[in-house]
Write a protein that holds these residues in place. Sequence first.
Motif, PDB file in Angstrom:
ATOM      1  N   LYS A  29       4.483   1.301   1.515  1.00  0.00           N
ATOM      2  CA  LYS A  29       5.548   2.063   0.863  1.00  0.00           C
ATOM      3  C   LYS A  29       5.466   3.535   1.225  1.00  0.00           C
ATOM      4  O   LYS A  29       4.418   4.163   1.079  1.00  0.00           O
ATOM      5  N   LEU A  30       6.587   4.059   1.675  1.00  0.00           N
ATOM      6  CA  LEU A  30       6.689   5.484   1.982  1.00  0.00           C
ATOM      7  C   LEU A  30       7.404   6.216   0.854  1.00  0.00           C
ATOM      8  O   LEU A  30       8.573   5.934   0.566  1.00  0.00           O
ATOM      9  N   PRO A  64       0.265   6.998  13.672  1.00  0.00           N
ATOM     10  CA  PRO A  64      -0.624   5.888  14.081  1.00  0.00           C
ATOM     11  C   PRO A  64      -0.496   4.659  13.169  1.00  0.00           C
ATOM     12  O   PRO A  64      -0.510   3.522  13.644  1.00  0.00           O
ATOM     13  N   VAL A  65      -0.331   4.881  11.874  1.00  0.00           N
ATOM     14  CA  VAL A  65      -0.150   3.740  10.954  1.00  0.00           C
ATOM     15  C   VAL A  65       1.184   3.060  11.243  1.00  0.00           C
ATOM     16  O   VAL A  65       1.271   1.827  11.330  1.00  0.00           O
ATOM     17  N   LEU A  66       2.232   3.856  11.400  1.00  0.00           N
ATOM     18  CA  LEU A  66       3.566   3.277  11.617  1.00  0.00           C
ATOM     19  C   LEU A  66       3.617   2.529  12.948  1.00  0.00           C
ATOM     20  O   LEU A  66       4.260   1.472  13.049  1.00  0.00           O
ATOM     21  N   SER A 106       1.186  12.132  -3.866  1.00  0.00           N
ATOM     22  CA  SER A 106       0.304  11.840  -2.717  1.00  0.00           C
ATOM     23  C   SER A 106       1.088  11.376  -1.497  1.00  0.00           C
ATOM     24  O   SER A 106       0.514  10.915  -0.524  1.00  0.00           O
ATOM     25  N   GLY A 107       2.423  11.438  -1.566  1.00  0.00           N
ATOM     26  CA  GLY A 107       3.270  10.928  -0.487  1.00  0.00           C
ATOM     27  C   GLY A 107       3.209  11.778   0.778  1.00  0.00           C
ATOM     28  O   GLY A 107       2.404  12.704   0.894  1.00  0.00           O
ATOM     29  N   VAL A 108       4.103  11.416   1.714  1.00  0.00           N
ATOM     30  CA  VAL A 108       4.024  11.975   3.067  1.00  0.00           C
ATOM     31  C   VAL A 108       4.795  13.297   3.175  1.00  0.00           C
ATOM     32  O   VAL A 108       5.935  13.397   2.730  1.00  0.00           O
ATOM     33  N   LEU A 141       0.847  -1.192   0.000  1.00  0.00           N
ATOM     34  CA  LEU A 141       0.000   0.000   0.000  1.00  0.00           C
ATOM     35  C   LEU A 141       0.878   1.235   0.000  1.00  0.00           C
ATOM     36  O   LEU A 141       1.952   1.257   0.602  1.00  0.00           O
ATOM     37  N   TYR A 142       0.377   2.256  -0.659  1.00  0.00           N
ATOM     38  CA  TYR A 142       1.058   3.550  -0.762  1.00  0.00           C
ATOM     39  C   TYR A 142       0.638   4.375   0.451  1.00  0.00           C
ATOM     40  O   TYR A 142      -0.550   4.649   0.636  1.00  0.00           O
ATOM     41  N   LEU A 143       1.596   4.701   1.288  1.00  0.00           N
ATOM     42  CA  LEU A 143       1.283   5.426   2.528  1.00  0.00           C
ATOM     43  C   LEU A 143       0.939   6.884   2.234  1.00  0.00           C
ATOM     44  O   LEU A 143       1.715   7.594   1.597  1.00  0.00           O
TER      45      LEU A 143
END
Length: 347
Positions: free
Chosen positions: A100-101, A122-124, A112-114, A76-78
């Motif tokens: 994937k980060l 919370p996800v990590l 759309s990345g971080v 999944l794309y984070l």
Amino acid sequence: MENSFEIRRPDDWHLHLRDGAMLEGVLPESARDFARAIIMPNLVPPVVTAKDARAYRDRILSALPEGMAFEPLMTLYLTEETDPADVAQAAASGLIKAVKLYPAGATTNSHSGVRNFDKVMPVLEKMAGIGLPLCTHGEVTTAEVDIFDREAAFIDTVLDPLRRRLPGLRVVMEHITTEEGVAYAAEGGETLAATITTHHLIINRNHILVGGIKPHYYCLPVAKREKHRQALRRAATSGSPRYFLGTDSAPHTDALKEHACGCAGCFTATNTMPLLAHVFEEENALDRLEAFTSLNGPAFYRLPVNEAKLRLVKGAAPTAFPEKIETGAGPVTVFNPGFPVLWSVES
Ligand code: NCD
Ligand code: ZN
């Protein structure tokens, strides 16, 4: 061992398969030699939810030619909106093997990345709890950092702080390109690993720029100085469980590569195994090829190794690899190492 040897069938721990006509065209190139691959989620739009990943996996499996066996390991794309519960469920069901980060703006389809890591904590934290690896595109994107320094800066300013904040998080440094990346992965212990591409073992930045610009050698992270390529070779051939193959085979049509603003990506799916045999032979390490391509990756991802075998054969004359793969989306140039390769995969 000299002119022919068998290894367990390899896996590719970082692969771009795209979608539609491109997917149909390139998938057989990977499935021919590789049993499984970690499938990058940077489609347009990206693969963000479990539902997206399931649909994409089904499209990959329907594009697989009759008689070929290949298992796509989905990711999944984070994003800053990713739901920890959706990730946990997708991992528990076996659908996804990593998240994937992409730092926003780092590479192809990464907008759309971080941007703000607080938003993805919370996800990590959930991922650390369940042991699900985070695959990182390790480059900072700030304009003031030189493109050749972006990996080292990522380690210092993003990756190391993140791992200190969340020591249980299992991380794959994807496609490392520098001696700094090699050194950081070496010291990370059991929660850290790094993938290395085929092309970064073969080219340095001169290959891209000397004697005219070579768009088919342009990828991200961009190839660095020769001393870095040498460090990558030592790491890949060391047998250390910290390093394994992720080809980052990233097809773009010739029209988009040979362009005023050419896309980043080298397409190596077709000839990776013969090229690696050549590189490992040069390093007197043919007996460690299997660890790099077939053993270390499954060990980190906690998956069984493949039972099937693959035989590499060294001939007297150079192997003729196709110059291009014709896909319904257009021709894709196969990575040309620039030297004759005597190895091939026995079919
Ligand atoms: C990749 C792509 O084309 O999707 N390009 C590349 O140069 N490697 C994106 C990536 O993995 O950075
Ligand atoms: Zn990639």
